[in-house]
Design a protein around this motif. Structure first.
Motif, PDB file in Angstrom:
ATOM      1  N   ASN A  34      43.423  47.442  36.736  1.00 11.51           N
ATOM      2  CA  ASN A  34      44.359  46.401  36.350  1.00 11.51           C
ATOM      3  C   ASN A  34      45.085  45.888  37.579  1.00 11.51           C
ATOM      4  O   ASN A  34      44.955  46.416  38.673  1.00 11.51           O
ATOM      5  CB  ASN A  34      45.347  46.929  35.293  1.00 11.51           C
ATOM      6  CG  ASN A  34      46.031  48.215  35.753  1.00 11.51           C
ATOM      7  OD1 ASN A  34      46.623  48.240  36.825  1.00 11.51           O
ATOM      8  ND2 ASN A  34      45.936  49.269  34.966  1.00 11.51           N
ATOM      9  N   CYS A  35      45.900  44.872  37.357  1.00 13.86           N
ATOM     10  CA  CYS A  35      46.525  44.206  38.494  1.00 13.86           C
ATOM     11  C   CYS A  35      47.487  45.128  39.224  1.00 13.86           C
ATOM     12  O   CYS A  35      47.736  44.948  40.409  1.00 13.86           O
ATOM     13  CB  CYS A  35      47.275  42.959  38.012  1.00 13.86           C
ATOM     14  SG  CYS A  35      46.180  41.667  37.375  1.00 13.86           S
ATOM     15  N   LEU A  42      42.321  41.707  39.300  1.00  7.80           N
ATOM     16  CA  LEU A  42      40.955  41.800  38.809  1.00  7.80           C
ATOM     17  C   LEU A  42      40.117  40.630  39.307  1.00  7.80           C
ATOM     18  O   LEU A  42      40.634  39.557  39.587  1.00  7.80           O
ATOM     19  CB  LEU A  42      40.953  41.824  37.284  1.00  7.80           C
ATOM     20  CG  LEU A  42      41.594  43.031  36.610  1.00  7.80           C
ATOM     21  CD1 LEU A  42      41.539  42.874  35.097  1.00  7.80           C
ATOM     22  CD2 LEU A  42      40.913  44.326  37.029  1.00  7.80           C
ATOM     23  N   CYS A  43      38.847  40.869  39.375  1.00 10.78           N
ATOM     24  CA  CYS A  43      37.889  39.820  39.716  1.00 10.78           C
ATOM     25  C   CYS A  43      37.992  38.702  38.684  1.00 10.78           C
ATOM     26  O   CYS A  43      38.016  38.967  37.475  1.00 10.78           O
ATOM     27  CB  CYS A  43      36.481  40.409  39.748  1.00 10.78           C
ATOM     28  SG  CYS A  43      35.159  39.188  39.823  1.00 10.78           S
ATOM     29  N   ILE A  44      38.055  37.461  39.124  1.00  6.46           N
ATOM     30  CA  ILE A  44      38.235  36.351  38.194  1.00  6.46           C
ATOM     31  C   ILE A  44      36.984  36.066  37.380  1.00  6.46           C
ATOM     32  O   ILE A  44      37.025  35.306  36.421  1.00  6.46           O
ATOM     33  CB  ILE A  44      38.643  35.071  38.941  1.00  6.46           C
ATOM     34  CG1 ILE A  44      37.518  34.609  39.878  1.00  6.46           C
ATOM     35  CG2 ILE A  44      39.930  35.264  39.703  1.00  6.46           C
ATOM     36  CD1 ILE A  44      37.737  33.228  40.445  1.00  6.46           C
ATOM     37  N   LYS A  45      35.845  36.678  37.760  1.00  7.74           N
ATOM     38  CA  LYS A  45      34.609  36.422  37.037  1.00  7.74           C
ATOM     39  C   LYS A  45      34.334  37.492  35.992  1.00  7.74           C
ATOM     40  O   LYS A  45      34.260  37.200  34.801  1.00  7.74           O
ATOM     41  CB  LYS A  45      33.434  36.327  38.005  1.00  7.74           C
ATOM     42  CG  LYS A  45      32.116  36.049  37.309  1.00  7.74           C
ATOM     43  CD  LYS A  45      30.968  35.932  38.302  1.00  7.74           C
ATOM     44  CE  LYS A  45      29.646  35.683  37.580  1.00  7.74           C
ATOM     45  NZ  LYS A  45      28.510  35.596  38.503  1.00  7.74           N
ATOM     46  N   CYS A  46      34.209  38.742  36.420  1.00  9.05           N
ATOM     47  CA  CYS A  46      33.856  39.797  35.461  1.00  9.05           C
ATOM     48  C   CYS A  46      35.071  40.355  34.733  1.00  9.05           C
ATOM     49  O   CYS A  46      34.930  40.997  33.687  1.00  9.05           O
ATOM     50  CB  CYS A  46      33.101  40.926  36.161  1.00  9.05           C
ATOM     51  SG  CYS A  46      34.085  41.865  37.351  1.00  9.05           S
ATOM     52  N   LYS A  47      36.270  40.126  35.288  1.00 12.34           N
ATOM     53  CA  LYS A  47      37.519  40.591  34.677  1.00 12.34           C
ATOM     54  C   LYS A  47      37.547  42.109  34.495  1.00 12.34           C
ATOM     55  O   LYS A  47      38.296  42.630  33.666  1.00 12.34           O
ATOM     56  CB  LYS A  47      37.735  39.923  33.300  1.00 12.34           C
ATOM     57  CG  LYS A  47      37.686  38.413  33.305  1.00 12.34           C
ATOM     58  CD  LYS A  47      38.826  37.808  34.086  1.00 12.34           C
ATOM     59  CE  LYS A  47      38.952  36.328  33.840  1.00 12.34           C
ATOM     60  NZ  LYS A  47      37.757  35.555  34.226  1.00 12.34           N
ATOM     61  N   ASN A  49      36.149  44.610  37.451  1.00 10.53           N
ATOM     62  CA  ASN A  49      36.291  45.254  38.746  1.00 10.53           C
ATOM     63  C   ASN A  49      37.443  44.660  39.536  1.00 10.53           C
ATOM     64  O   ASN A  49      37.843  43.514  39.323  1.00 10.53           O
ATOM     65  CB  ASN A  49      34.997  45.112  39.545  1.00 10.53           C
ATOM     66  CG  ASN A  49      33.838  45.818  38.881  1.00 10.53           C
ATOM     67  OD1 ASN A  49      33.998  46.881  38.305  1.00 10.53           O
ATOM     68  ND2 ASN A  49      32.659  45.216  38.959  1.00 10.53           N
ATOM     69  N   GLU A  50      37.944  45.449  40.474  1.00  7.25           N
ATOM     70  CA  GLU A  50      39.041  44.998  41.313  1.00  7.25           C
ATOM     71  C   GLU A  50      38.535  44.013  42.357  1.00  7.25           C
ATOM     72  O   GLU A  50      37.474  44.211  42.952  1.00  7.25           O
ATOM     73  CB  GLU A  50      39.685  46.204  42.002  1.00  7.25           C
ATOM     74  CG  GLU A  50      40.998  45.880  42.687  1.00  7.25           C
ATOM     75  CD  GLU A  50      41.664  47.138  43.209  1.00  7.25           C
ATOM     76  OE1 GLU A  50      41.331  47.537  44.342  1.00  7.25           O
ATOM     77  OE2 GLU A  50      42.483  47.721  42.482  1.00  7.25           O
ATOM     78  N   ALA A  51      39.297  42.954  42.588  1.00  9.35           N
ATOM     79  CA  ALA A  51      38.914  41.959  43.597  1.00  9.35           C
ATOM     80  C   ALA A  51      38.924  42.598  44.974  1.00  9.35           C
ATOM     81  O   ALA A  51      39.671  43.540  45.239  1.00  9.35           O
ATOM     82  CB  ALA A  51      39.862  40.770  43.545  1.00  9.35           C
ATOM     83  N   MET A  52      38.088  42.068  45.843  1.00  7.44           N
ATOM     84  CA  MET A  52      37.980  42.617  47.191  1.00  7.44           C
ATOM     85  C   MET A  52      39.257  42.373  47.973  1.00  7.44           C
ATOM     86  O   MET A  52      39.911  41.337  47.823  1.00  7.44           O
ATOM     87  CB  MET A  52      36.803  41.983  47.938  1.00  7.44           C
ATOM     88  CG  MET A  52      35.451  42.356  47.415  1.00  7.44           C
ATOM     89  SD  MET A  52      34.143  41.714  48.497  1.00  7.44           S
ATOM     90  CE  MET A  52      34.452  39.955  48.413  1.00  7.44           C
ATOM     91  N   ALA A  53      39.585  43.318  48.831  1.00  7.11           N
ATOM     92  CA  ALA A  53      40.714  43.160  49.738  1.00  7.11           C
ATOM     93  C   ALA A  53      40.204  42.563  51.036  1.00  7.11           C
ATOM     94  O   ALA A  53      39.240  43.047  51.609  1.00  7.11           O
ATOM     95  CB  ALA A  53      41.369  44.514  50.018  1.00  7.11           C
ATOM     96  N   THR A  54      40.826  41.483  51.489  1.00  5.04           N
ATOM     97  CA  THR A  54      40.439  40.880  52.755  1.00  5.04           C
ATOM     98  C   THR A  54      41.671  40.339  53.456  1.00  5.04           C
ATOM     99  O   THR A  54      42.593  39.840  52.818  1.00  5.04           O
ATOM    100  CB  THR A  54      39.428  39.733  52.559  1.00  5.04           C
ATOM    101  OG1 THR A  54      39.148  39.137  53.819  1.00  5.04           O
ATOM    102  CG2 THR A  54      39.952  38.685  51.603  1.00  5.04           C
ATOM    103  N   THR A  55      41.697  40.495  54.766  1.00  5.66           N
ATOM    104  CA  THR A  55      42.813  39.986  55.559  1.00  5.66           C
ATOM    105  C   THR A  55      42.486  38.651  56.208  1.00  5.66           C
ATOM    106  O   THR A  55      43.309  38.075  56.906  1.00  5.66           O
ATOM    107  CB  THR A  55      43.178  40.995  56.662  1.00  5.66           C
ATOM    108  OG1 THR A  55      42.025  41.224  57.480  1.00  5.66           O
ATOM    109  CG2 THR A  55      43.649  42.310  56.056  1.00  5.66           C
ATOM    110  N   ASP A  56      41.264  38.170  55.991  1.00  6.70           N
ATOM    111  CA  ASP A  56      40.858  36.888  56.580  1.00  6.70           C
ATOM    112  C   ASP A  56      41.344  35.754  55.692  1.00  6.70           C
ATOM    113  O   ASP A  56      40.873  35.593  54.572  1.00  6.70           O
ATOM    114  CB  ASP A  56      39.334  36.833  56.712  1.00  6.70           C
ATOM    115  CG  ASP A  56      38.882  35.661  57.587  1.00  6.70           C
ATOM    116  OD1 ASP A  56      39.629  34.669  57.646  1.00  6.70           O
ATOM    117  OD2 ASP A  56      37.794  35.753  58.183  1.00  6.70           O
TER     118      ASP A  56
END
Length: 457
Positions: A34-35, A42-47, A49-56
Motif C-alpha cells: 500500500n501507499c 502502488l503501480c498505476i497499472k497493476c495496482k 506491486n509497489e512503484a519503482m523508486a528512482t532518483t532520476d
C-alpha cells in the motif's frame, strides 16, 4: 510519454486480463503493498506491486514512467510503445529482413532486444501453426567500425566487439548475423585505399560541425550499403526522444528547416533501404533504466563526444530536461506537427496489411504527406530533400542543401572539384547531371572532337 488507462495508445491496457487476475489473486492472498508501506505508492497499472523508486527526475517525473510503474509494468509499457510504433507504421512485415544498427549503447541495445522478442514470438506462432502461410521476418545486426576516423585502442576494440558478438549470439533462435562494417569500405575493399581517401575527404572540411555531420552521413551510407548487399529490406535505428529533440534544434540552427520533417518521422524511405525509428517516443533515461533492471549488457567504448554546434545543442537539451523533464518530449511533439514528405511511410508493395496500417495512422494523426516533391530532389551529400529541383545545367552547389554548402563544401572553387571526386560513388551516383558528371563527360568526348586543322581540307 506517460501512459494511463485513459490515454494509452500502445495497447498495454487493452491486454490486461492476465495482470488483473494476478492482482486479484495477490489481494486474496494478502499480497501487494500500500501507499504507506514503502513510501512510493502502488503501480498505476497493476495496482498491486509497489512503484519503482528512482532518483532520476527525468524518469520519475514529467513524461517518464519509472516512478509510476512497478518494474514489470514499466517494462511492459516501454515495450508497448515500441510495438505500437512498429504496428501502426507498418515498419515490419513477415517477409522483411531487418538490419539493426548496433552501437553498443542502451538505445540500440533495447531496440535489438525488442525486435528479437517480436521475432521470437512470430517464430513460435509459425512453429505452432498448421498451414505456416506467414514467414518469419529475419533480423541482422551491424556495427559501423569508425577506427579510420576515431582511433581506439586495439584491446578496447576487441573487447567491445566480442561483447557485441556475445549479445547477438545470446538472442538466438532465430540466428542473427553480425556484421562489422569498416566505414572506409564505402570506397574500396582495400582498407588502405579507403582510409586514405576518407582521410583526404575529412581533411578538406574545415568546419568542425560540418566534419561531424559528414561522418554521420557516411555512417548512414555504410548501413545502406551493407543492408542492400546482404538482402535486408529495413534498417532499424535506436534513435530515442532525446536524440530527436537535439536534431530538431540542430537542424533549426543550421538552416535545415525545410528538410527537418523528413528526419524525425517513424519511417524514412527516401533511400534504397527504408529506415525506421521505433523508439522515437522513448526517453533515453527509460532505456537506460530498462538495461539496468534487466541487466542487458551494453558497451560504451565507442561513444564519441559531440562537438561544435552539435555539442552545444546536446548540452543545452540536457540542461532543459534536467530543469523540466518533459521538455524534450515537448520539442519532439511540436516538431512532429510539421508536414511529412511522401517518403515518410513504407512504400506500398502489395501488402494490404501494410497499406491499411499506414492509412490508419495518417487518419488518426491527420497526416497529409507532401506529394509535390520530385523524387530526385535530394542533397548530394546529406540526402536532404531540396526545396527547388536543380536544372540540367546546374552547378554542384545547386545539388546540395544550404547547410552542406556552408559547412561542408570548400569555399575555394579550385578545391571543390577535388573534394567532390573524394566523395564515395554511392553519393555522387545520385546526381545524373552534376557538375562532376558533366566534366567527366566533356573529358571523355574531347578526344573525339575535330580541331580546326582536322576539317579535311
Amino acid at each position: 510519454m506517460a501512459c494511463d488507462s485513459s490515454t494509452c495508445q500502445s495497447g498495454c491496457y487493452r491486454d490486461d486480463d492476465s495482470a488483473a487476475e494476478d492482482g486479484q489473486r495477490r489481494r486474496e492472498n494478502g499480497g501487494g503493498s500500500n501507499c504507506g508501506s514503502g513510501g512510493y505508492g502502488l503501480c498505476i497499472k497493476c495496482k498491486v506491486n509497489e512503484a519503482m523508486a528512482t532518483t532520476d527526475p527525468a524518469v520519475a517525473g514529467g513524461s517518464g514512467d519509472g516512478g509510476r510503474f512497478c518494474a514489470d509494468c514499466f517494462r511492459s509499457n516501454l515495450f508497448g510503445k515500441f510495438r505500437f510504433a512498429v504496428t501502426s507504421n507498418a515498419m515490419i512485415s513477415p517477409s522483411d529482413n531487418v538490419l539493426v544498427a548496433f552501437s553498443g549503447g542502451s538505445s540500440s541495445r533495447v531496440a535489438l532486444q525488442f525486435v528479437h522478442e517480436m521475432q521470437h514470438k512470430a517464430q513460435k506462432n509459425f512453429d505452432a501453426s498448421r498451414d505456416r502461410l506467414l514467414p518469419v521476418f529475419g533480423v541482422g545486426v551491424a556495427y559501423i567500425d569508425e577506427r579510420a576516423i576515431y582511433p581506439v585502442a586495439s584491446n578496447d576494440f576487441d573487447r567491445s566487439v566480442n561483447e557485441m558478438e556475445l549479445i547477438t549470439a545470446s538472442l538466438a533462435p532465430p540466428k542473427k548475423q553480425f556484421f562489422i562494417v569498416p566505414i572506409e569500405n564505402l570506397y574500396s575493399t582495400d582498407s588502405a585505399v579507403g582510409r586514405q581517401k576518407l582521410t583526404e575527404l575529412l581533411d578538406a572540411v574545415d568546419d568542425v560541425t560540418g566534419k561531424e555531420d559528414l561522418v554521420h552521413y557516411l555512417q548512414m551510407q555504410s548501413l545502406q550499403k551493407v543492408a542492400f548487399e546482404n538482402g535486408y529490406t529495413k534498417i532499424m535505428l535506436g534513435t530515442c526522444t532525446y536524440r530527436i529533440a537535439c536534431h530538431v534544434l540542430e537542424a533549426t540552427v543550421k538552416g535545415q528547416g525545410f528538410s527537418l520533417a523528413a528526419d524525425i518521422q517513424y519511417v524514412d524511405a527516401r533511400s534504397r533501404v527504408p529506415v525506421v525509428l521505433p523508439l522515437r517516443d522513448c526517453l533515453s533515461e527509460e532505456l537506460k533504466m530498462l538495461c539496468s533492471l534487466e541487466r542487458l549488457r551494453t558497451t560504451e567504448a565507442f561513444q564519441q563526444p559531440r562537438t561544435g554546434i552539435n555539442g552545444l545543442i546536446a548540452s543545452f537539451v540536457r540542461v532543459l530536461k534536467d530543469d523540466n523533464p518533459s521538455r524534450e518530449s515537448t520539442i519532439v511533439r511540436t516538431a512532429g506537427k510539421l508536414t511529412p514528405f511522401s517518403f515518410n511511410r513504407i512504400p506500398e508493395d502489395g501488402d494490404h496489411s501494410n497499406q491499411l496500417a499506414s492509412k490508419r495512422r495518417q487518419k488518426k494523426y491527420n497526416l497529409k504527406p507532401n506529394e509535390s516533391l520530385p523524387p530526385d530532389s535530394y542533397c548530394l551529400i546529406c540526402n536532404s530533400p531540396l526545396k527547388k529541383s536543380p536544372d540540367t545545367n546546374s552547378t554542384i552547389s545547386e545539388h546540395t542543401c544550404p547547410s552542406c554548402q556552408y559547412q561542408i563544401l570548400p569555399k575555394d572553387l579550385r578545391t571543390l572539384e577535388n573534394f567532390i571526386s573524394l566523395l564515395p560513388a554511392s553519393l555522387t551516383a545520385q546526381v545524373d547531371n552534376s557538375y562532376v558528371n558533366q566534366k567527366l563527360l566533356r573529358d571523355q568526348i574531347r578526344d573525339f572532337l575535330l580541331s580546326d586543322s582536322d576539317d579535311g581540307t
